[in-house]
Design a protein around this motif. Structure first.
Motif, short mmCIF file in Angstrom:
data_model
loop_
_atom_site.label_atom_id
_atom_site.label_comp_id
_atom_site.label_asym_id
_atom_site.label_seq_id
_atom_site.Cartn_x
_atom_site.Cartn_y
_atom_site.Cartn_z
N MET A 1 1.14 -1.53 0.22
CA MET A 1 -0.22 0.13 -0.21
C MET A 1 0.66 1.44 0.18
SD MET A 1 -2.58 0.77 2.81
CE MET A 1 -4.36 0.18 3.11
N GLN A 5 -2.17 6.25 -0.13
CA GLN A 5 -2.96 5.02 -0.06
C GLN A 5 -2.99 5.35 2.14
OE1 GLN A 5 -5.38 4.18 -1.99
NE2 GLN A 5 -6.51 4.62 -0.80
N ASP A 9 -6.12 6.52 3.62
CA ASP A 9 -7.04 5.72 4.77
C ASP A 9 -7.73 6.15 6.05
OD1 ASP A 9 -7.58 4.30 2.01
OD2 ASP A 9 -5.96 2.34 2.61
N ILE A 111 -11.12 5.03 -8.01
CA ILE A 111 -10.99 5.04 -6.91
C ILE A 111 -12.40 5.36 -5.55
CG2 ILE A 111 -9.98 5.70 -4.52
CD1 ILE A 111 -7.46 6.13 -5.58
#
Length: 183
Positions: A1, A5, A9, A111
């Motif tokens: 990841m 990202q 998150d 996304i």
């Protein structure tokens, strides 16, 4: 990841758990969207490198015969190479010897982040299809929210996607379109 990202998150998690409001969440996401990834920066530099091939150069002096970027005519070739070397992650040697025939193909990745599902990612070969998908998803979620009796629904369209949220609730949906490479 990726670090990007992970940060995105974390911002979503902070918003979902009520640790930050939507304005704080948006400020973080908007800030993250302003940074180029290393791959994006390298791709931009590779495009400039390809443009440099079209600039006439005096073969005897190895100096530009026309301006290029901020380099005036008469700039020594190696000065320009040093500029690229300092900015490209793999340096000028990569630019000099990379195989342009095996460059990655571009696609457009959506996304899709929401309060109830989390993150979903899907890709399209062209930007128009990605934009159409986002537009369809926005309409579907708006219809679902209205059917569920939600009256205060806010929609924000951006250059690279859209966001829906219901003020004073945890309900949000966000779509971001990112140009990516397929290798």
């Amino acid at each position: 990841m990726s670090k990007w990202q992970k940060a995105a998150d974390t911002a979503a998690e902070l918003y979902q758990t009520g640790c930050i409001n939507y304005a704080g969440y948006r400020a973080i996401r908007d800030g993250l969207d302003e940074f180029w990834t290393l791959a994006e920066r390298d791709a931009a530099l590779e495009k400039l490198w390809a443009e440099l091939e079209d600039i006439p150069m005096n073969l005897e002096t190895e100096c530009l015969e026309a301006p290029f970027l901020d380099f005036p005519a008469g700039t020594f070739r190696e000065d320009i190479w040093r500029w690229f070397d300092a900015r490209h992650s793999k340096g000028v040697a990569h630019l000099l010897h990379c195989d342009t025939k095996n460059r990655p193909e571009k696609c457009y990745t959506v996304i899709d982040t929401s309060y109830d599902v989390g993150i979903d990612v899907y890709s399209f070969w062209n930007k128009e299809d990605a934009e159409r998908s986002v537009k369809d998803d926005v309409q579907t979620e708006l219809a679902n929210l209205r059917e569920a009796g939600r009256e205060r629904i806010e929609v924000q369209e951006t250059l690279d996607g859209a966001t829906i949220y219901v003020p004073d609730t945890d309900i949000y949906y966000e779509w971001t379109i990112v140009e990516t490479d397929i290798r």
